[in-house]
Design a protein around this motif. Structure first.
Motif, PDB file in Angstrom:
ATOM      1  N   TYR A  89      38.004  45.919  50.461  1.00  0.00           N
ATOM      2  CA  TYR A  89      36.839  44.846  50.625  1.00  0.00           C
ATOM      3  C   TYR A  89      37.422  43.566  51.014  1.00  0.00           C
ATOM      4  CZ  TYR A  89      33.575  47.526  47.820  1.00  0.00           C
ATOM      5  OH  TYR A  89      32.661  48.315  47.556  1.00  0.00           O
ATOM      6  N   TYR A  90      38.644  43.270  50.940  1.00  0.00           N
ATOM      7  CA  TYR A  90      39.376  41.858  51.443  1.00  0.00           C
ATOM      8  C   TYR A  90      40.209  42.431  52.599  1.00  0.00           C
ATOM      9  CZ  TYR A  90      38.064  39.660  47.187  1.00  0.00           C
ATOM     10  OH  TYR A  90      37.092  39.105  46.203  1.00  0.00           O
ATOM     11  N   GLY A  91      40.760  43.770  52.736  1.00  0.00           N
ATOM     12  CA  GLY A  91      41.390  43.992  54.106  1.00  0.00           C
ATOM     13  C   GLY A  91      42.974  43.685  54.297  1.00  0.00           C
ATOM     14  N   PHE A  92      43.517  43.170  52.978  1.00  0.00           N
ATOM     15  CA  PHE A  92      44.862  42.706  53.025  1.00  0.00           C
ATOM     16  C   PHE A  92      45.702  43.744  52.611  1.00  0.00           C
ATOM     17  CE2 PHE A  92      42.702  38.731  52.295  1.00  0.00           C
ATOM     18  CZ  PHE A  92      43.262  38.077  53.281  1.00  0.00           C
ATOM     19  N   ARG A  93      47.043  44.103  53.041  1.00  0.00           N
ATOM     20  CA  ARG A  93      47.630  45.246  52.864  1.00  0.00           C
ATOM     21  C   ARG A  93      48.263  45.144  51.537  1.00  0.00           C
ATOM     22  NH1 ARG A  93      50.039  44.845  58.336  1.00  0.00           N
ATOM     23  NH2 ARG A  93      51.865  43.980  57.386  1.00  0.00           N
ATOM     24  N   HIS A  94      48.845  43.755  51.132  1.00  0.00           N
ATOM     25  CA  HIS A  94      49.588  43.817  49.618  1.00  0.00           C
ATOM     26  C   HIS A  94      48.683  42.810  48.740  1.00  0.00           C
ATOM     27  CE1 HIS A  94      52.734  45.516  51.960  1.00  0.00           C
ATOM     28  NE2 HIS A  94      52.910  44.537  52.674  1.00  0.00           N
ATOM     29  N   ILE A  95      49.012  43.509  47.547  1.00  0.00           N
ATOM     30  CA  ILE A  95      48.429  42.548  46.313  1.00  0.00           C
ATOM     31  C   ILE A  95      49.301  42.464  45.431  1.00  0.00           C
ATOM     32  CG2 ILE A  95      47.129  44.536  45.607  1.00  0.00           C
ATOM     33  CD1 ILE A  95      45.309  42.873  44.002  1.00  0.00           C
ATOM     34  N   VAL A  96      49.628  41.311  44.926  1.00  0.00           N
ATOM     35  CA  VAL A  96      50.515  40.933  43.728  1.00  0.00           C
ATOM     36  C   VAL A  96      49.606  40.318  42.422  1.00  0.00           C
ATOM     37  CG1 VAL A  96      52.548  39.690  42.806  1.00  0.00           C
ATOM     38  CG2 VAL A  96      52.520  40.398  45.245  1.00  0.00           C
ATOM     39  N   PRO A  97      49.144  40.980  41.663  1.00  0.00           N
ATOM     40  CA  PRO A  97      48.361  40.582  40.505  1.00  0.00           C
ATOM     41  C   PRO A  97      49.109  39.244  39.634  1.00  0.00           C
ATOM     42  CG  PRO A  97      48.750  42.789  40.034  1.00  0.00           C
ATOM     43  CD  PRO A  97      49.720  42.281  41.275  1.00  0.00           C
ATOM     44  N   THR A  98      48.219  38.456  39.267  1.00  0.00           N
ATOM     45  CA  THR A  98      48.707  37.359  38.458  1.00  0.00           C
ATOM     46  C   THR A  98      47.726  36.886  37.276  1.00  0.00           C
ATOM     47  OG1 THR A  98      47.427  35.625  39.784  1.00  0.00           O
ATOM     48  CG2 THR A  98      49.741  36.231  40.502  1.00  0.00           C
ATOM     49  N   HIS A  99      48.188  36.303  36.074  1.00  0.00           N
ATOM     50  CA  HIS A  99      47.383  35.956  35.417  1.00  0.00           C
ATOM     51  C   HIS A  99      46.136  35.391  35.370  1.00  0.00           C
ATOM     52  CE1 HIS A  99      49.205  32.000  35.062  1.00  0.00           C
ATOM     53  NE2 HIS A  99      48.268  31.797  34.412  1.00  0.00           N
ATOM     54  N   GLN A 100      46.233  34.381  36.211  1.00  0.00           N
ATOM     55  CA  GLN A 100      45.059  33.711  36.927  1.00  0.00           C
ATOM     56  C   GLN A 100      45.425  33.160  38.509  1.00  0.00           C
ATOM     57  OE1 GLN A 100      44.577  30.932  33.476  1.00  0.00           O
ATOM     58  NE2 GLN A 100      44.265  29.607  34.856  1.00  0.00           N
ATOM     59  N   GLY A 101      44.567  32.445  38.925  1.00  0.00           N
ATOM     60  CA  GLY A 101      44.807  31.826  40.097  1.00  0.00           C
ATOM     61  C   GLY A 101      45.763  31.006  40.316  1.00  0.00           C
ATOM     62  N   ARG A 102      46.001  29.855  39.534  1.00  0.00           N
ATOM     63  CA  ARG A 102      47.247  29.009  39.553  1.00  0.00           C
ATOM     64  C   ARG A 102      48.539  29.981  39.526  1.00  0.00           C
ATOM     65  NH1 ARG A 102      45.427  25.407  34.250  1.00  0.00           N
ATOM     66  NH2 ARG A 102      43.541  26.009  35.555  1.00  0.00           N
ATOM     67  N   GLY A 103      48.576  30.948  39.126  1.00  0.00           N
ATOM     68  CA  GLY A 103      50.015  32.027  38.895  1.00  0.00           C
ATOM     69  C   GLY A 103      50.026  32.254  40.451  1.00  0.00           C
ATOM     70  N   ALA A 104      49.046  32.533  41.152  1.00  0.00           N
ATOM     71  CA  ALA A 104      49.235  32.957  42.498  1.00  0.00           C
ATOM     72  C   ALA A 104      49.668  31.650  43.446  1.00  0.00           C
ATOM     73  CB  ALA A 104      48.024  33.492  43.201  1.00  0.00           C
ATOM     74  N   GLU A 105      49.027  30.394  43.233  1.00  0.00           N
ATOM     75  CA  GLU A 105      49.292  29.209  43.804  1.00  0.00           C
ATOM     76  C   GLU A 105      50.856  28.783  43.567  1.00  0.00           C
ATOM     77  OE1 GLU A 105      44.929  26.943  43.252  1.00  0.00           O
ATOM     78  OE2 GLU A 105      46.622  26.519  42.010  1.00  0.00           O
ATOM     79  N   ASN A 106      51.297  29.129  42.406  1.00  0.00           N
ATOM     80  CA  ASN A 106      52.611  28.761  42.001  1.00  0.00           C
ATOM     81  C   ASN A 106      53.578  29.835  42.992  1.00  0.00           C
ATOM     82  OD1 ASN A 106      54.918  27.922  40.560  1.00  0.00           O
ATOM     83  ND2 ASN A 106      54.887  29.596  39.442  1.00  0.00           N
ATOM     84  N   LEU A 107      53.318  30.960  43.066  1.00  0.00           N
ATOM     85  CA  LEU A 107      53.974  31.707  43.825  1.00  0.00           C
ATOM     86  C   LEU A 107      54.184  31.457  45.393  1.00  0.00           C
ATOM     87  CD1 LEU A 107      53.031  35.268  42.272  1.00  0.00           C
ATOM     88  CD2 LEU A 107      55.124  33.985  41.956  1.00  0.00           C
ATOM     89  N   LEU A 108      53.130  31.377  45.789  1.00  0.00           N
ATOM     90  CA  LEU A 108      53.041  30.877  47.229  1.00  0.00           C
ATOM     91  C   LEU A 108      53.667  29.510  47.411  1.00  0.00           C
ATOM     92  CD1 LEU A 108      51.509  31.371  50.153  1.00  0.00           C
ATOM     93  CD2 LEU A 108      49.561  30.127  49.218  1.00  0.00           C
ATOM     94  N   SER A 109      53.462  28.627  46.635  1.00  0.00           N
ATOM     95  CA  SER A 109      53.845  27.386  47.060  1.00  0.00           C
ATOM     96  C   SER A 109      55.541  27.428  46.865  1.00  0.00           C
ATOM     97  CB  SER A 109      53.589  26.270  45.910  1.00  0.00           C
ATOM     98  OG  SER A 109      52.168  26.280  45.891  1.00  0.00           O
ATOM     99  N   MET A 110      56.097  28.194  45.765  1.00  0.00           N
ATOM    100  CA  MET A 110      57.469  28.227  45.600  1.00  0.00           C
ATOM    101  C   MET A 110      58.154  29.019  46.665  1.00  0.00           C
ATOM    102  SD  MET A 110      58.066  28.870  41.569  1.00  0.00           S
ATOM    103  CE  MET A 110      59.812  28.740  41.848  1.00  0.00           C
ATOM    104  N   ILE A 111      57.426  29.960  47.401  1.00  0.00           N
ATOM    105  CA  ILE A 111      58.011  30.818  48.573  1.00  0.00           C
ATOM    106  C   ILE A 111      58.202  30.164  49.631  1.00  0.00           C
ATOM    107  CG2 ILE A 111      57.732  32.974  49.721  1.00  0.00           C
ATOM    108  CD1 ILE A 111      56.683  34.139  47.317  1.00  0.00           C
TER     109      ILE A 111
END
Length: 460
Positions: A89-111
């Motif tokens: 449905y989204y077309g992206f190859r990779h997905i990393v689950p997180t407990h909620q959206g700000r968990g994903a924001e944290n990973l993206l920002s730190m990397i």
């Protein structure tokens, strides 16, 4: 024949009692909460429009899927299902689950962020900017100017101003811009969408300079609906196909599944880049959990996979957006200033216009949200100077042009009758708005103050 406001495309199977309180009780409740609606208890609220985050009513199929939870620590079949649904449905190859959206924001920002970087975006969001600043970046607003005017009627007020983006690239250089953060839709502008044409243009500009485009895809289904109903050439395209094209112009996204994925908890970080995925997979173990669950139970991942499939159903999203339009139309007919055009997840009252006698430094949106709770037991959210926080260099308030109260409609929870009760309370309050005075802040946390700050009223 289609009605102006379609009936609920679902039947009610389970009911939950809601609070019926007196005005005197509500006056005591809001005083005890420091005039901050976040500090109210849910059982004190008659109609809870604080947020649409995690407040969705899940479907029978999602609840059935919860019973199929594979709670293996690694390699859960529910993760594999979620991974495949996201790819489909989204077309992206990779997905990393997180407990909620700000968990994903944290990973993206730190990397991706290094101290001294600049992250342009189409208006800030509170937790997103906090993560960016925590990692040393400066947020730069590149949204079109019209987004800061509540009364401008523009179909895609969430669009990026390409000239602003190009100017920033020229000033700081593409190497100091780790990614463009593109929100679809833009929450603090009133739930305003971004056009497909604008997404395409942003992608072309960024690819020319080697800059990533990362979506905040939290309300991407609502954005897809507005493209279908407002942008030429998409009238006969399905929500699913519009969503897939939208995502094709991004290098990845953060997602709070608690919104458009129709679940009560969960989120994820998506990307196509293998190296970025490897870094995220390493970091998620430290902050969330294994890359195949990221802080979620198997049953929650199954519910999210099924929610993604349900979210692209036109009948569902048409009704959802129509509920917002219904409430906005009732308020506007009574002369209450609301953000135009109506967005897809909430109705935003222009508190500055509602309470012109209350200066912004006396927190008019916070005062209005508190007064609305006392008037009708309706819990809403401040989205103005309190949410904007302080400038980290000067210590002074950020003063946004929009001083708003957000009436956020949970998905598949309330009926039009509930919205009538909300509208009636707002109208009564508007008729005696001169009685509402400002507030002073008596407790202010250093980070994301709107969640836990406390206030006391000043004389009207």
């Amino acid at each position: 024949m289609q009605t102006a406001y379609p009936a609920e495309p679902y039947k009610i199977k389970v009911v939950e009692p809601i609070a019926v309180t007196t005005r005197a009780e509500r006056e005591r409740f809001i005083a005890d909460a420091g005039h901050n609606t976040f500090l109210l208890r849910s059982d004190q609220c008659t109609i809870d429009l604080l947020t649409d985050s995690g407040t969705t009513a899940m479907s029978d199929r999602q609840w059935a899927g919860m019973m199929l939870g594979d709670e293996a620590y690694a390699g859960s079949r529910n993760f594999l299902h979620l991974q495949q649904v996201v790819r489909d449905y989204y077309g992206f190859r990779h997905i990393v689950p997180t407990h909620q959206g700000r968990g994903a924001e944290n990973l993206l920002s730190m990397i991706l962020i290094r101290p001294g970087d600049f992250v342009p975006g189409n208006m800030y969001f509170t937790t997103t900017r906090a993560h960016q600043e925590r990692n040393g970046a400066t947020f730069v607003d590149i949204i079109v100017d019209e987004a800061h005017d509540s009364q401008v009627e523009l179909p895609f007020k969430g669009n990026v101003d390409l000239a602003k983006l190009e100017r920033l690239i020229d000033e700081v250089g593409p190497s100091r811009i780790p990614y463009v953060c593109l929100a679809v839709t833009v929450n603090l502008a009133g739930g305003q969408p971004v056009s497909m044409e604008n997404m395409r243009s942003v992608a072309m500009l960024c690819r020319r300079h080697g800059i990533r485009v990362m979506y905040d895809a939290t309300r991407c289904i609502e954005n897809a609906y507005f493209i279908k109903t407002r942008e030429a050439g998409y009238e006969d395209v399905s929500i699913a196909d519009i969503l897939k094209e939208m995502m094709s112009y991004a290098d990845g996204c953060t997602m709070s599944g608690k919104k458009d994925c129709l679940v009560n908890i969960g989120g994820f970080l998506c990307m196509n880049d293998d190296e970025l995925y490897q870094k995220a997979s390493e970091l998620v173990v430290l902050f969330e959990g294994m890359p195949s669950y990221g802080g979620l139970a198997g049953r929650d991942m199954e519910a999210m996979a099924r929610g993604i499939i349900e979210s692209v159903d036109y009948a569902y999203i048409h009704h959802r957006v129509s509920q917002c339009r219904y409430l906005a139309d009732r308020l506007a007919a009574a002369g209450i200033p609301v953000v135009r055009p109506t967005g897809g997840h909430a109705v935003f009252i222009d508190a500055g216009a509602f309470l012109p006698h209350v200066p912004q430094d006396l927190f008019p949106a916070q005062a209005l949200a508190a007064a609305l709770f006392v008037e009708g037991g309706v819990r809403a959210m401040e989205r103005g100077i309190v949410s904007a926080g302080r400038n980290r260099d000067t210590g002074d308030h950020h003063r946004p042009k929009l001083e708003l109260v957000r009436l956020t409609i949970p998905r598949r929870v309330y009926t039009y009758a509930h919205l009538d009760a909300v509208a009636d309370a707002c109208i009564r309050l508007h008729e005696r708005r001169d009685e509402i005075g400002g507030l002073e802040m008596v407790y202010e946390p250093k980070v994301l103050r709107f969640f836990t700050a406390r206030f006391r009223p000043l004389a009207a």
